[in-house]
Design a protein around this motif. Sequence first.
Motif, PDB file in Angstrom:
ATOM      1  N   ASP A 112      24.086  24.770  60.837  1.00 46.18           N
ATOM      2  CA  ASP A 112      23.203  25.937  60.870  1.00 46.18           C
ATOM      3  C   ASP A 112      23.491  26.799  62.101  1.00 46.18           C
ATOM      4  OD1 ASP A 112      21.995  25.201  58.484  1.00 46.18           O
ATOM      5  OD2 ASP A 112      20.252  24.278  59.459  1.00 46.18           O
ATOM      6  N   LYS A 113      23.739  26.154  63.241  1.00 54.41           N
ATOM      7  CA  LYS A 113      24.076  26.896  64.460  1.00 54.41           C
ATOM      8  C   LYS A 113      25.431  27.587  64.306  1.00 54.41           C
ATOM      9  CE  LYS A 113      21.509  23.829  67.529  1.00 54.41           C
ATOM     10  NZ  LYS A 113      21.602  22.808  68.571  1.00 54.41           N
ATOM     11  N   ILE A 114      26.386  26.892  63.686  1.00 56.07           N
ATOM     12  CA  ILE A 114      27.714  27.471  63.462  1.00 56.07           C
ATOM     13  C   ILE A 114      27.611  28.697  62.568  1.00 56.07           C
ATOM     14  CG2 ILE A 114      29.939  27.096  62.311  1.00 56.07           C
ATOM     15  CD1 ILE A 114      29.788  24.174  63.314  1.00 56.07           C
ATOM     16  N   GLU A 115      26.811  28.602  61.526  1.00 55.82           N
ATOM     17  CA  GLU A 115      26.657  29.745  60.622  1.00 55.82           C
ATOM     18  C   GLU A 115      26.086  30.950  61.369  1.00 55.82           C
ATOM     19  OE1 GLU A 115      24.982  30.629  56.184  1.00 55.82           O
ATOM     20  OE2 GLU A 115      23.735  29.361  57.476  1.00 55.82           O
ATOM     21  N   LYS A 116      25.059  30.723  62.167  1.00 55.09           N
ATOM     22  CA  LYS A 116      24.448  31.808  62.935  1.00 55.09           C
ATOM     23  C   LYS A 116      25.453  32.387  63.930  1.00 55.09           C
ATOM     24  CE  LYS A 116      20.556  32.820  65.985  1.00 55.09           C
ATOM     25  NZ  LYS A 116      19.401  32.286  66.687  1.00 55.09           N
ATOM     26  N   GLN A 117      26.180  31.526  64.603  1.00 54.29           N
ATOM     27  CA  GLN A 117      27.160  31.975  65.582  1.00 54.29           C
ATOM     28  C   GLN A 117      28.304  32.727  64.902  1.00 54.29           C
ATOM     29  OE1 GLN A 117      30.474  30.640  66.666  1.00 54.29           O
ATOM     30  NE2 GLN A 117      30.498  31.745  68.612  1.00 54.29           N
ATOM     31  N   ALA A 118      28.739  32.288  63.733  1.00 51.59           N
ATOM     32  CA  ALA A 118      29.803  32.980  62.994  1.00 51.59           C
ATOM     33  C   ALA A 118      29.360  34.381  62.582  1.00 51.59           C
ATOM     34  CB  ALA A 118      30.214  32.170  61.777  1.00 51.59           C
ATOM     35  N   LEU A 119      28.112  34.510  62.201  1.00 54.93           N
ATOM     36  CA  LEU A 119      27.594  35.834  61.844  1.00 54.93           C
ATOM     37  C   LEU A 119      27.540  36.741  63.072  1.00 54.93           C
ATOM     38  CD1 LEU A 119      24.785  34.780  59.347  1.00 54.93           C
ATOM     39  CD2 LEU A 119      26.966  35.915  58.796  1.00 54.93           C
TER      40      LEU A 119
END
Length: 141
Positions: free
Chosen positions: A118-125
């Motif tokens: 979930d953190k990776i997804e937010k950071q990728a965005l």
Amino acid sequence: MEATTNRLLRNAPDFARLFNHFYGSRVASKFEQLLTDHLVIAADLVNAAKAGNSQAAAVAEKRWYTNADEIVHFLNCINPYWTSKHMREMWYEHLALTKAEAVARLNKDFEEDIAIFDKIEKQALMMADSFSNGIIRQFCL
């Protein structure tokens, strides 16, 4: 592992197609190679960790950060709005999160794996926004 690696490797030509529109084929090809290297090194790191080879994992991790520095330098050279400091912070955070997720998965801590994803997804965005903002500032303002 193979299916995941193959899917991730599709990201490099996808980025290259986008970069080609703004920066031409030579720049797009160079970025595709840097990103492919990034993904292959990540697979090497995971494979070494999975095999319990801490020395090979450490070597791969060092190569991964060197590759991130190369990507940061390249990006800053093609777009002055992608500052080295900001890009390095983003890429290093990306590497740290990706490594943490891999460790959680290898340790079968699936709740932690999901939380980190979930953190990776937010950071990728957020990274995507930074890329987009740099392109907009360079070509549209």
